[in-house]
Write an enzyme that holds these catalytic residues in place. Structure first.
Site, PDB file in Angstrom:
ATOM      1  N   MET A   1       0.820  -1.201   0.000  1.00 28.35           N
ATOM      2  CA  MET A   1       0.000   0.000   0.000  1.00 28.35           C
ATOM      3  C   MET A   1       0.864   1.267   0.000  1.00 28.35           C
ATOM      4  O   MET A   1       0.524   2.236  -0.653  1.00 28.35           O
ATOM      5  CB  MET A   1      -0.929   0.019   1.220  1.00 28.35           C
ATOM      6  CG  MET A   1      -2.046  -1.006   1.197  1.00 28.35           C
ATOM      7  SD  MET A   1      -3.236  -0.779  -0.135  1.00 28.35           S
ATOM      8  CE  MET A   1      -4.120   0.646   0.405  1.00 28.35           C
ATOM      9  N   ASP A  20      11.213   3.432   4.717  1.00 28.24           N
ATOM     10  CA  ASP A  20      11.066   2.012   5.042  1.00 28.24           C
ATOM     11  C   ASP A  20      12.287   1.584   5.844  1.00 28.24           C
ATOM     12  O   ASP A  20      13.245   2.350   5.986  1.00 28.24           O
ATOM     13  CB  ASP A  20      10.911   1.167   3.775  1.00 28.24           C
ATOM     14  CG  ASP A  20      10.046  -0.083   4.020  1.00 28.24           C
ATOM     15  OD1 ASP A  20      10.182  -0.702   5.092  1.00 28.24           O
ATOM     16  OD2 ASP A  20       9.254  -0.425   3.132  1.00 28.24           O
ATOM     17  N   LYS A  85       2.400   0.149  15.014  1.00 26.84           N
ATOM     18  CA  LYS A  85       1.848   1.450  14.626  1.00 26.84           C
ATOM     19  C   LYS A  85       2.008   2.476  15.743  1.00 26.84           C
ATOM     20  O   LYS A  85       2.354   3.625  15.483  1.00 26.84           O
ATOM     21  CB  LYS A  85       0.386   1.314  14.219  1.00 26.84           C
ATOM     22  CG  LYS A  85       0.233   0.703  12.823  1.00 26.84           C
ATOM     23  CD  LYS A  85      -1.144   0.923  12.272  1.00 26.84           C
ATOM     24  CE  LYS A  85      -1.365   0.196  10.974  1.00 26.84           C
ATOM     25  NZ  LYS A  85      -0.778   0.850   9.809  1.00 26.84           N
ATOM     26  N   SER A 107      -6.960  -0.067   8.445  1.00 34.34           N
ATOM     27  CA  SER A 107      -8.350  -0.439   8.181  1.00 34.34           C
ATOM     28  C   SER A 107      -8.985  -1.068   9.406  1.00 34.34           C
ATOM     29  O   SER A 107     -10.155  -1.428   9.373  1.00 34.34           O
ATOM     30  CB  SER A 107      -8.407  -1.421   7.008  1.00 34.34           C
ATOM     31  OG  SER A 107      -7.642  -2.575   7.299  1.00 34.34           O
ATOM     32  N   HIS A 128      -7.717   5.987   4.643  1.00 33.19           N
ATOM     33  CA  HIS A 128      -7.664   4.593   4.191  1.00 33.19           C
ATOM     34  C   HIS A 128      -7.888   4.513   2.692  1.00 33.19           C
ATOM     35  O   HIS A 128      -9.000   4.690   2.202  1.00 33.19           O
ATOM     36  CB  HIS A 128      -8.706   3.760   4.943  1.00 33.19           C
ATOM     37  CG  HIS A 128      -8.670   2.318   4.604  1.00 33.19           C
ATOM     38  ND1 HIS A 128      -9.799   1.607   4.303  1.00 33.19           N
ATOM     39  CD2 HIS A 128      -7.633   1.453   4.491  1.00 33.19           C
ATOM     40  CE1 HIS A 128      -9.457   0.359   4.013  1.00 33.19           C
ATOM     41  NE2 HIS A 128      -8.149   0.248   4.130  1.00 33.19           N
TER      42      HIS A 128
END
Length: 170
Positions: A1, A20, A85, A107, A128
């Site tokens: 994503m 990343d 997260k 989500s 989202h």
């Protein structure tokens, strides 16, 4: 994503910092973005110049603080792991300005829970995207308990600049 989100923002002229944990992951993401752009060029949806401009809008970082320090908006798209997260949002919060909007592509994790680990929960919101991000028009905009009206309006407006259809959801 994450690479789809980066692709989309970059394609619409935004300067993107793609972050990343490894250079290998970043190289793979930029490679995938390049292949997706090649398909768009082949279908004559964009020009070669558009492709090159999109790729030029993306800078990669393996150090989170380097990637987010000057950001006005962060869109987090890590795996759906609550502890991960929350750690990422603490780190982002520590390395961005007080006015930076922090959004998550989650989500399933509560925006309010994520916002609670930041100094400015009013600036935290869900954004989202649907997969594949460059193609799908819908973006769910999810407010946390403390998300301000101003932040919600800004994210709705940003979504429209990406040629997306933002829908505020509970």
């Amino acid at each position: 994503m994450g690479n789809g989100i980066a692709h989309t923002f970059a394609q619409f002229g935004y300067a993107v910092s793609l972050v990343d944990i490894s250079q290998e992951a970043l190289d793979k993401a930029v490679g995938k973005i390049g292949k997706n752009l090649d398909r768009m060029v082949a279908k004559e949806k964009i020009s070669e110049a558009d492709k090159n401009a999109t790729l030029a809008n993306i800078k990669t970082y393996t150090n989170l603080s380097d990637g987010v320090t000057n950001a006005e908006l962060v869109v987090e798209a890590a795996t759906e792991n609550v502890d991960l997260k929350l750690k990422i949002f603490k780190d982002i919060d520590a390395n961005t300005s007080d006015s930076c909007i922090l959004s998550t592509n989650t989500s399933s994790i509560s925006i309010t829970k994520i916002a609670a680990v930041t100094k400015h929960p009013e600036n935290v919101i869900g954004m989202h995207f649907m997969n594949p991000v460059p193609v799908m028009k819908l973006v769910e905009i999810i407010r946390g308990y403390s998300t301000s009206d101003t932040v919600t309006e800004q994210i709705m407006a940003v979504s429209k600049t990406l040629n997306k259809v933002p829908v505020e959801v509970n």
